[in-house]
Design an enzyme around this catalytic site. Structure first.
Site, PDB file in Angstrom:
ATOM      1  CB  VAL A  19      10.181   6.155  -5.496  1.00 22.70           C
ATOM      2  CG1 VAL A  19      11.008   4.924  -5.141  1.00 22.70           C
ATOM      3  CG2 VAL A  19       9.678   6.850  -4.220  1.00 22.70           C
ATOM      4  CG  HIS A  51       1.208   5.090  -8.642  1.00 25.38           C
ATOM      5  ND1 HIS A  51       1.276   5.649  -7.391  1.00 25.38           N
ATOM      6  CD2 HIS A  51       2.339   5.472  -9.282  1.00 25.38           C
ATOM      7  CE1 HIS A  51       2.392   6.356  -7.276  1.00 25.38           C
ATOM      8  NE2 HIS A  51       3.060   6.263  -8.411  1.00 25.38           N
ATOM      9  CG  HIS A  75       6.648   3.020  -8.449  1.00 23.35           C
ATOM     10  ND1 HIS A  75       7.883   3.630  -8.561  1.00 23.35           N
ATOM     11  CD2 HIS A  75       5.731   4.018  -8.362  1.00 23.35           C
ATOM     12  CE1 HIS A  75       7.708   4.953  -8.530  1.00 23.35           C
ATOM     13  NE2 HIS A  75       6.414   5.208  -8.418  1.00 23.35           N
ATOM     14  CB  ILE A  95       3.470   5.809   2.724  1.00 24.91           C
ATOM     15  CG1 ILE A  95       3.581   5.877   4.240  1.00 24.91           C
ATOM     16  CG2 ILE A  95       3.989   7.082   2.075  1.00 24.91           C
ATOM     17  CD1 ILE A  95       5.019   5.937   4.732  1.00 24.91           C
ATOM     18  NE  ARG A 110      -3.875  -2.243   2.074  1.00 20.53           N
ATOM     19  CZ  ARG A 110      -4.663  -2.720   1.108  1.00 20.53           C
ATOM     20  NH1 ARG A 110      -4.867  -2.010   0.017  1.00 20.53           N
ATOM     21  NH2 ARG A 110      -5.258  -3.897   1.227  1.00 20.53           N
ATOM     22  CG  ASN A 153       3.652   9.168 -11.886  1.00 18.29           C
ATOM     23  OD1 ASN A 153       2.916   9.585 -12.782  1.00 18.29           O
ATOM     24  ND2 ASN A 153       3.260   9.106 -10.625  1.00 18.29           N
TER      25      ASN A 153
HETATM   26  P1  5GP Z   1       6.061   8.338  -7.866  1.00 18.52           P
HETATM   27  O1  5GP Z   1       5.758   9.803  -7.697  1.00 18.52           O
HETATM   28  O2  5GP Z   1       7.544   8.073  -7.860  1.00 18.52           O
HETATM   29  O3  5GP Z   1       5.355   7.721  -9.032  1.00 18.52           O
HETATM   30  O4  5GP Z   1       5.399   7.626  -6.610  1.00 18.52           O
HETATM   31  C1  5GP Z   1       6.087   7.294  -5.442  1.00 18.52           C
HETATM   32  C2  5GP Z   1       5.031   6.875  -4.438  1.00 18.52           C
HETATM   33  O5  5GP Z   1       5.701   6.262  -3.347  1.00 18.52           O
HETATM   34  C3  5GP Z   1       4.212   8.042  -3.863  1.00 18.52           C
HETATM   35  O6  5GP Z   1       2.829   7.840  -4.179  1.00 18.52           O
HETATM   36  C4  5GP Z   1       4.485   7.966  -2.365  1.00 18.52           C
HETATM   37  O7  5GP Z   1       3.344   8.233  -1.582  1.00 18.52           O
HETATM   38  C5  5GP Z   1       4.990   6.553  -2.171  1.00 18.52           C
HETATM   39  N1  5GP Z   1       5.924   6.396  -1.072  1.00 18.52           N
HETATM   40  C6  5GP Z   1       6.967   7.220  -0.762  1.00 18.52           C
HETATM   41  N2  5GP Z   1       7.616   6.756   0.313  1.00 18.52           N
HETATM   42  C7  5GP Z   1       6.974   5.600   0.688  1.00 18.52           C
HETATM   43  C8  5GP Z   1       7.205   4.657   1.750  1.00 18.52           C
HETATM   44  O8  5GP Z   1       8.123   4.768   2.555  1.00 18.52           O
HETATM   45  N3  5GP Z   1       6.346   3.613   1.821  1.00 18.52           N
HETATM   46  C9  5GP Z   1       5.290   3.458   0.950  1.00 18.52           C
HETATM   47  N4  5GP Z   1       4.510   2.390   1.125  1.00 18.52           N
HETATM   48  N5  5GP Z   1       5.067   4.326  -0.075  1.00 18.52           N
HETATM   49  C10 5GP Z   1       5.900   5.381  -0.188  1.00 18.52           C
END
Ligand code: 5GP
Ligand code: ZN
Length: 116
Positions: free
Chosen positions: A97, A103, A101, A32, A30, A88
């Site tokens: 990150v 979503h 990944h 965060i 899930r 993304n």
């Molecule tokens: P991005 O913007 O890279 O596509 O999405 C990164 C996602 O990682 C964000 O939706 C953010 O809320 C999630 N995220 C960041 N740090 C953590 C964490 O420590 N644990 C979890 N479960 N999700 C995280």
């Protein structure tokens, strides 16, 4: 494993996460900061910076990530009303990150595809 990568550290069990599904090569947990009632991230356990690197190096693994996301969508009850999957990638997409990944978002109407 990349020692300074957040998601590699989740795979290694060094950072806790609410895991909803695990396969040999993928992990679903899930988000965060959920942006919808169901917001799950699905990753390859192996480190790739983004979906482009993942799909280029190991398209089979990219398929496994999607297959896991599809199973989670069904398990989370999203099949009937639908859901969205988002990769993304890079600066314009706001990727934060740099471990590939997808979503998985659902559980309520998700609004327009893009904020305008
Ligand atoms: P991005 O913007 O890279 O596509 O999405 C990164 C996602 O990682 C964000 O939706 C953010 O809320 C999630 N995220 C960041 N740090 C953590 C964490 O420590 N644990 C979890 N479960 N999700 C995280
Ligand atoms: Zn990583």
């Amino acid at each position: 494993m990349e020692t300074d990568c957040l998601f590699c550290r989740i795979v290694a069990g060094e950072i806790p996460a609410t895991i909803v599904r695990e396969t040999d090569r993928t992990l679903a947990f899930r988000d965060i900061g959920p942006k919808a009632p169901v917001h799950v991230l699905v990753i390859p356990k192996e480190h790739y910076a983004d979906v482009t690197a993942l799909a280029g190096a190991d398209p089979g693994l990219a398929g496994e990530v999607l297959a896991t996301a599809a199973v989670v969508a069904e398990a989370e009850g999203l099949g009937a009303d639908g859901f969205r999957m988002i990769f993304n990638t890079g600066r314009y997409a706001g990727q934060e990150v740099f471990h590939a990944h997808v979503h998985l978002l659902g559980g309520a109407p998700l609004g327009p595809m893009l904020a305008t």
